[in-house]
Design a protein around this motif. Structure first.
Motif, mmCIF file in Angstrom:
data_model
loop_
_atom_site.group_PDB
_atom_site.id
_atom_site.type_symbol
_atom_site.label_atom_id
_atom_site.label_comp_id
_atom_site.label_asym_id
_atom_site.label_seq_id
_atom_site.Cartn_x
_atom_site.Cartn_y
_atom_site.Cartn_z
ATOM 1 N N ARG A 102 0.817 -1.226 0.000
ATOM 2 C CA ARG A 102 0.000 0.000 0.000
ATOM 3 C C ARG A 102 0.853 1.279 0.000
ATOM 4 O O ARG A 102 0.334 2.384 0.173
ATOM 5 C CB ARG A 102 -0.960 -0.015 1.196
ATOM 6 N N TRP A 119 -0.520 -10.792 5.638
ATOM 7 C CA TRP A 119 -1.634 -11.105 4.729
ATOM 8 C C TRP A 119 -1.898 -12.605 4.790
ATOM 9 O O TRP A 119 -0.969 -13.415 4.637
ATOM 10 C CB TRP A 119 -1.274 -10.745 3.284
ATOM 11 N N LEU A 176 -2.427 -14.852 6.939
ATOM 12 C CA LEU A 176 -1.625 -15.572 7.935
ATOM 13 C C LEU A 176 -0.125 -15.603 7.613
ATOM 14 O O LEU A 176 0.641 -16.294 8.281
ATOM 15 C CB LEU A 176 -2.129 -17.009 8.157
ATOM 16 N N THR A 219 3.055 -5.443 10.218
ATOM 17 C CA THR A 219 1.890 -5.028 11.004
ATOM 18 C C THR A 219 0.749 -5.985 10.682
ATOM 19 O O THR A 219 0.658 -6.512 9.571
ATOM 20 C CB THR A 219 1.455 -3.570 10.709
ATOM 21 N N GLU A 250 0.357 4.545 2.107
ATOM 22 C CA GLU A 250 -0.713 4.256 3.071
ATOM 23 C C GLU A 250 -0.293 3.224 4.121
ATOM 24 O O GLU A 250 -0.992 3.012 5.114
ATOM 25 C CB GLU A 250 -1.943 3.668 2.339
ATOM 26 N N LEU A 252 -3.995 -4.046 14.747
ATOM 27 C CA LEU A 252 -4.280 -2.698 14.218
ATOM 28 C C LEU A 252 -5.725 -2.544 13.734
ATOM 29 O O LEU A 252 -6.247 -1.430 13.704
ATOM 30 C CB LEU A 252 -3.320 -2.361 13.072
ATOM 31 N N THR A 311 3.074 -0.573 7.891
ATOM 32 C CA THR A 311 4.326 -1.341 7.981
ATOM 33 C C THR A 311 5.497 -0.490 7.494
ATOM 34 O O THR A 311 6.589 -0.492 8.072
ATOM 35 C CB THR A 311 4.223 -2.616 7.117
HETATM 36 C C1 LIG Z 1 -5.119 -8.918 1.363
HETATM 37 C C2 LIG Z 1 -5.071 -8.728 2.860
HETATM 38 C C3 LIG Z 1 -4.985 -9.839 3.690
HETATM 39 C C4 LIG Z 1 -4.963 -9.695 5.072
HETATM 40 N N1 LIG Z 1 -4.886 -10.805 5.859
HETATM 41 C C5 LIG Z 1 -4.897 -10.664 7.207
HETATM 42 C C6 LIG Z 1 -4.849 -11.813 8.051
HETATM 43 O O1 LIG Z 1 -4.788 -12.963 7.616
HETATM 44 N N2 LIG Z 1 -4.883 -11.617 9.391
HETATM 45 C C7 LIG Z 1 -4.906 -10.366 9.939
HETATM 46 O O2 LIG Z 1 -4.891 -10.242 11.154
HETATM 47 N N3 LIG Z 1 -4.943 -9.259 9.165
HETATM 48 C C8 LIG Z 1 -4.934 -9.388 7.801
HETATM 49 N N4 LIG Z 1 -4.974 -8.271 7.015
HETATM 50 C C9 LIG Z 1 -4.901 -6.939 7.657
HETATM 51 C C10 LIG Z 1 -3.479 -6.406 7.640
HETATM 52 O O3 LIG Z 1 -2.577 -7.313 8.234
HETATM 53 C C11 LIG Z 1 -3.338 -5.085 8.398
HETATM 54 O O4 LIG Z 1 -4.312 -4.159 8.029
HETATM 55 C C12 LIG Z 1 -1.944 -4.501 8.184
HETATM 56 O O5 LIG Z 1 -1.710 -3.470 9.117
HETATM 57 C C13 LIG Z 1 -1.785 -3.933 6.792
HETATM 58 O O6 LIG Z 1 -0.492 -3.413 6.675
HETATM 59 P P1 LIG Z 1 -0.160 -2.092 5.849
HETATM 60 O O7 LIG Z 1 -0.838 -0.932 6.520
HETATM 61 O O8 LIG Z 1 1.320 -2.002 5.919
HETATM 62 O O9 LIG Z 1 -0.667 -2.306 4.457
HETATM 63 C C14 LIG Z 1 -5.010 -8.393 5.643
HETATM 64 C C15 LIG Z 1 -5.084 -7.269 4.809
HETATM 65 C C16 LIG Z 1 -5.129 -7.438 3.425
HETATM 66 C C17 LIG Z 1 -5.229 -6.208 2.542
#
Ligand SMILES: Cc1cc2nc3c(=O)[nH]c(=O)nc-3n(C[C@H](O)[C@H](O)[C@H](O)COP(=O)(O)O)c2cc1C
Length: 196
Positions: A12, A91, A93, A134, A15, A171, A18
């Motif tokens: 992202r 993402w 897991l 994150t 945005e 988060l 991480t």
């Molecule tokens: C495609 C996708 C898959 C995700 N899978 C998980 C997951 O399996 N478990 C979880 O706790 N959060 C999951 N999330 C949430 C992200 O881990 C969380 O919002 C993270 O902070 C995103 O990082 P970023 O802000 O650096 O993009 C997922 C988010 C996306 C977009």
């Protein structure tokens, strides 16, 4: 000069929370003397999976011992780094497939690892790898968490003795303000700057 390779898989981009952790760490590091940071943004690379002709080409090149072929540039760059910083969100897991594509491209026998009758052994120079992530939920110490644990195992495979992870968990749960969680993680990140 200690050569740091920063591998950015924060899909992202601006945005990304991480990426905030990574930028905090790297600006802390750059305020110290003796580190040079090279950045590899995976979103800007045209990484391909090992399949069809791209797979076959690799087999042929390795049989011919052509490890100086340009397609192995990522593996050489990774092997030569003194320190590694990897930033990727949690993402499904684990981490985004883009990072797995990169891993597939750098795991090259004779460059990042070797093999003999006893098994495999690492060939990477780096003394340590720091993984920054994150997560939406809370997966700290959970057996469902497969991203950091997989990277830690890979460090052993690559011959990198030290693995650290900083994860901002929960988060997206809404239990605690996002900024509070991030501030805590950034503090942890900064504590790793000294003697990295
Ligand atoms: C495609 C996708 C898959 C995700 N899978 C998980 C997951 O399996 N478990 C979880 O706790 N959060 C999951 N999330 C949430 C992200 O881990 C969380 O919002 C993270 O902070 C995103 O990082 P970023 O802000 O650096 O993009 C997922 C988010 C996306 C977009």
């Amino acid at each position: 000069m200690v050569k740091v390779l920063y591998i950015d898989c924060c899909i992202r981009r601006e945005e990304s929370r991480t990426r905030l952790l990574a930028e905090t760490f790297l600006s802390g590091l750059q305020s110290q003397k003796g580190y040079s940071v090279e950045k590899l943004c995976l979103m800007d690379e045209n990484l391909a999976p090992l399949s069809e002709g791209f797979f076959t080409q690799r087999e042929v090149l390795l049989l011919d011992d052509q490890r100086d072929h340009p397609r192995f540039r990522y593996a050489h760059q990774f092997r030569q780094a003194d320190r590694l910083v990897v930033a990727a969100p949690f993402w499904d897991l684990s981490f985004p497939a883009l990072l797995k594509l990169y891993i597939e491209n750098i795991c090259v026998e004779g460059i990042t690892f070797g093999a003999n009758e006893q098994g495999t052994f690492g060939l990477c120079k780096a003394e340590r790898l720091l993984f920054l992530t994150t997560r939406g939920g809370n997966y700290n110490n959970s057996p469902l968490e497969m991203g950091a644990r997989y990277l830690e195992a890979l460090c052993e495979f690559w011959g990198i003795p030290r693995f650290d992870v900083v994860a901002a968990d929960g988060l997206d749960l809404g239990k605690e303000p996002v900024q509070t969680i991030l501030d805590r993680a950034m503090e942890e990140v900064l504590s790793l700057v000294d003697n990295f």
